[in-house]
Enzyme design. Sequence first.
Site, short mmCIF file in Angstrom:
data_model
loop_
_atom_site.label_atom_id
_atom_site.label_comp_id
_atom_site.label_asym_id
_atom_site.label_seq_id
_atom_site.Cartn_x
_atom_site.Cartn_y
_atom_site.Cartn_z
CG ASP A 1 -64.49 27.92 2.61
OD1 ASP A 1 -63.95 26.89 3.03
OD2 ASP A 1 -64.99 28.77 3.35
CE1 TYR B 1 -68.70 33.49 7.37
CE2 TYR B 1 -68.43 34.63 9.47
CZ TYR B 1 -68.16 33.54 8.65
OH TYR B 1 -67.37 32.52 9.09
N1 LIG Z 1 -60.73 31.53 4.24
C1 LIG Z 1 -61.76 30.73 4.62
O1 LIG Z 1 -62.89 30.84 4.12
C2 LIG Z 1 -61.51 29.70 5.67
C3 LIG Z 1 -62.27 28.51 5.76
C4 LIG Z 1 -61.97 27.61 6.79
C5 LIG Z 1 -60.91 27.88 7.68
N2 LIG Z 1 -60.23 29.06 7.52
C6 LIG Z 1 -59.08 29.39 8.35
O2 LIG Z 1 -58.11 28.38 8.17
C7 LIG Z 1 -57.25 28.38 9.32
C8 LIG Z 1 -57.13 26.97 9.86
O3 LIG Z 1 -58.37 26.61 10.41
P1 LIG Z 1 -58.44 25.39 11.47
O4 LIG Z 1 -59.70 25.51 12.25
O5 LIG Z 1 -58.14 24.12 10.77
O6 LIG Z 1 -57.20 25.75 12.38
P2 LIG Z 1 -56.50 24.84 13.51
O7 LIG Z 1 -56.46 25.69 14.74
O8 LIG Z 1 -57.09 23.50 13.54
O9 LIG Z 1 -54.98 24.70 12.94
C9 LIG Z 1 -54.21 25.83 12.69
C10 LIG Z 1 -52.75 25.42 12.75
O10 LIG Z 1 -51.97 26.60 12.58
C11 LIG Z 1 -50.83 26.47 13.42
N3 LIG Z 1 -50.22 27.79 13.61
C12 LIG Z 1 -50.64 28.79 14.39
N4 LIG Z 1 -49.81 29.84 14.28
C13 LIG Z 1 -48.83 29.48 13.40
C14 LIG Z 1 -47.68 30.14 12.87
N5 LIG Z 1 -47.36 31.39 13.23
N6 LIG Z 1 -46.91 29.47 11.99
C15 LIG Z 1 -47.23 28.21 11.63
N7 LIG Z 1 -48.30 27.52 12.09
C16 LIG Z 1 -49.09 28.18 12.97
C17 LIG Z 1 -51.36 25.84 14.68
O11 LIG Z 1 -50.33 25.26 15.46
C18 LIG Z 1 -52.35 24.82 14.12
O12 LIG Z 1 -51.73 23.57 13.93
C19 LIG Z 1 -57.88 29.38 10.31
O13 LIG Z 1 -57.25 30.64 10.15
C20 LIG Z 1 -59.31 29.46 9.84
O14 LIG Z 1 -59.93 30.68 10.21
C21 LIG Z 1 -60.50 29.95 6.55
O1 LIG Z 2 -66.75 27.93 12.96
P1 LIG Z 2 -65.98 27.09 11.97
O2 LIG Z 2 -64.49 27.04 12.28
O3 LIG Z 2 -66.58 25.77 11.68
O4 LIG Z 2 -66.13 27.84 10.59
C1 LIG Z 2 -65.60 29.12 10.47
C2 LIG Z 2 -65.30 29.23 8.99
O5 LIG Z 2 -66.58 29.25 8.31
C3 LIG Z 2 -66.48 29.44 6.89
O6 LIG Z 2 -65.79 28.32 6.31
C4 LIG Z 2 -66.60 27.11 6.23
C5 LIG Z 2 -66.99 26.91 4.78
O7 LIG Z 2 -67.71 28.03 4.34
C6 LIG Z 2 -67.83 25.65 4.63
O8 LIG Z 2 -68.00 25.38 3.24
C7 LIG Z 2 -67.11 24.46 5.21
O9 LIG Z 2 -65.97 24.14 4.41
O10 LIG Z 2 -66.69 24.70 6.51
C8 LIG Z 2 -65.82 25.86 6.64
C9 LIG Z 2 -65.39 25.90 8.05
O11 LIG Z 2 -66.45 25.52 8.85
C10 LIG Z 2 -65.72 30.72 6.59
O12 LIG Z 2 -65.55 30.89 5.20
C11 LIG Z 2 -64.35 30.69 7.23
O13 LIG Z 2 -63.65 31.88 6.96
C12 LIG Z 2 -64.49 30.49 8.73
O14 LIG Z 2 -63.21 30.35 9.32
MN LIG Z 3 -64.11 32.71 4.99
#
Ligand SMILES: NC(=O)c1ccc[n+]([C@@H]2O[C@H](COP(=O)([O-])OP(=O)(O)OC[C@H]3O[C@@H](n4cnc5c(N)ncnc54)[C@H](O)[C@@H]3O)[C@@H](O)[C@H]2O)c1
Ligand SMILES: O=P(O)(O)OC[C@H]1O[C@H](O[C@H]2[C@H](O)[C@@H](O)[C@@H](O)O[C@@H]2CO)[C@H](O)[C@@H](O)[C@@H]1O
Ligand SMILES: [Mn+2]
Length: 445
Positions: free
Chosen positions: A172, A267
Amino acid sequence: MNDKKYSVVIAGGGSTFTPGFVLDLIKSQDKFPMRELKFYDNDAERQKKIGEAVKIIMKERAPQIKFSYTTDPREAFTDVDFVMGSIRVGKYHMRSLDEKIPLKYGVNGQETTGPGGMAYGLRSIPAILQIIDWMQEYSPNAWMINYSNTIAIVAEACRRLRPGAKVINICDMPIDDMDRMAAICGLNSWHDIDFNYYGLNHFGWWKEVRNKKTGEDLMPKLKEYVREHGYWVGGDYDKDTEPSWEATFKKVADEYKLEPETLPNNYMQYYYFPQYEVANADPNHTRTDEILEHRQKIVFGECERIVEAGTAKDNIWDISGLHSEYIVDIIHAIAFNTHEKFLANCANDGAIANMDPDSIVEVPALFGADGIQPMATGMAGRFQRGLMMEQQTCEKLVVDAYVEHSYNKMLQAFALNKTIPDASVAKKILDDMIPVNAPYWPELK
Ligand SMILES: NC(=O)c1ccc[n+]([C@@H]2O[C@H](COP(=O)([O-])OP(=O)(O)OC[C@H]3O[C@@H](n4cnc5c(N)ncnc54)[C@H](O)[C@@H]3O)[C@@H](O)[C@H]2O)c1
Ligand SMILES: O=P(O)(O)OC[C@H]1O[C@H](O[C@H]2[C@H](O)[C@@H](O)[C@@H](O)O[C@@H]2CO)[C@H](O)[C@@H](O)[C@@H]1O
Ligand SMILES: [Mn+2]
């Protein structure tokens, strides 16, 4: 219009983004009607804290949707139409080490970039593949929308090890940047923008930004603004933006000056200015610490408050975030075959004319019932192509290390990376990372 009602499971129910996502799903029942919502997590205690609050939210706002949470994969992945991938393998504890170990050696530690991002990607591969296998076993027609990081590495592992699986890897960040571009140009949101964008995940550039309604080229106006202010908009737009994010969006001004023909994904800061990152980092208090002190505390505190009060009235997620709106848009496009344009991380296959077909790239794509149709973005610039070839080779070497259990391939991924200045430093970082990642990585020989 079909009258089907959908079943969704959130893998990573304990995620800090879960409550906001649930609220957006509830708000979107007119466009994405649901019959069931489930959570799956491998940490029962963490998930329960969110699950008990969501139980109240669902009862009060969407009693027609069956809700449950579980740690049992069969229960979680049976009879679902969509799997949302939101796991963090090793949780924030490991993210903290991803950030702090490289800083010991004067290298930037970050969640998804540099050695921290490669370590995180290697941890995520087996867990995501396992979830894909459960999905295919228990709900073979389901789609997985994965946003569990490190997306670039997870997507390469999916391409190589689960070809043909119904998985789409998304991010996102470009949407957030485009929402800011819209604000800079006096438009409502990224939905008012048409764009041409290309790159890798967390590693890309805009070639074109236009007003979707009028076709006006917005690049001149954006470049003039970004040169001074980056993507920082300030005022009401940024009233809730955390300090580290403020610094990130402002830093885009410097990234832009390095390559002023395009506009950068924020990034790029980690690759253009690694010395700046290290100089401004506190090795004892990194991004993870900020999150534990802020987002995690707020989210779990609010869940506790809801459970104690027995009601979710006036909860903090009523003003939902971009993160979850975007994901609801995507599952709606797939469910109703709208072929709307979003961004996907997928095999290049010509989308970027001068990158290898098997590169994992992040490009615009049409999303529909058949998955994604990547759009042609033209040629990468010489500067961008050089950067991408190096970075995507690192990402491929991490998957090589996973497949071959190879220490040397992981060392090469670190040594090749733009954020690590010297192979001897790469080795020190890798050797420190191996013991703490033992529960998640294959044994590297
Ligand atoms: N793609 C993006 O742009 C984007 C944006 C925001 C967050 N994220 C990603 O989303 C994910 C969640 O973010 P968050 O900060 O809310 O995480 P978080 O740490 O708050 O929660 C992650 C959850 O995953 C669980 N988990 C870990 N390993 C697992 C497994 N093998 N099977 C099932 N559950 C498992 C943990 O117990 C935890 O409850 C992260 O990977 C983060 O990097 C991606
Ligand atoms: O350091 P964090 O966990 O706050 O953020 C890491 C993530 O940053 C991006 O996601 C952002 C997103 O772009 C913004 O719109 C909003 O929704 O917050 C998200 C999380 O902060 C990035 O795209 C992710 O891949 C990172 O995990
Ligand atoms: Mn991302």
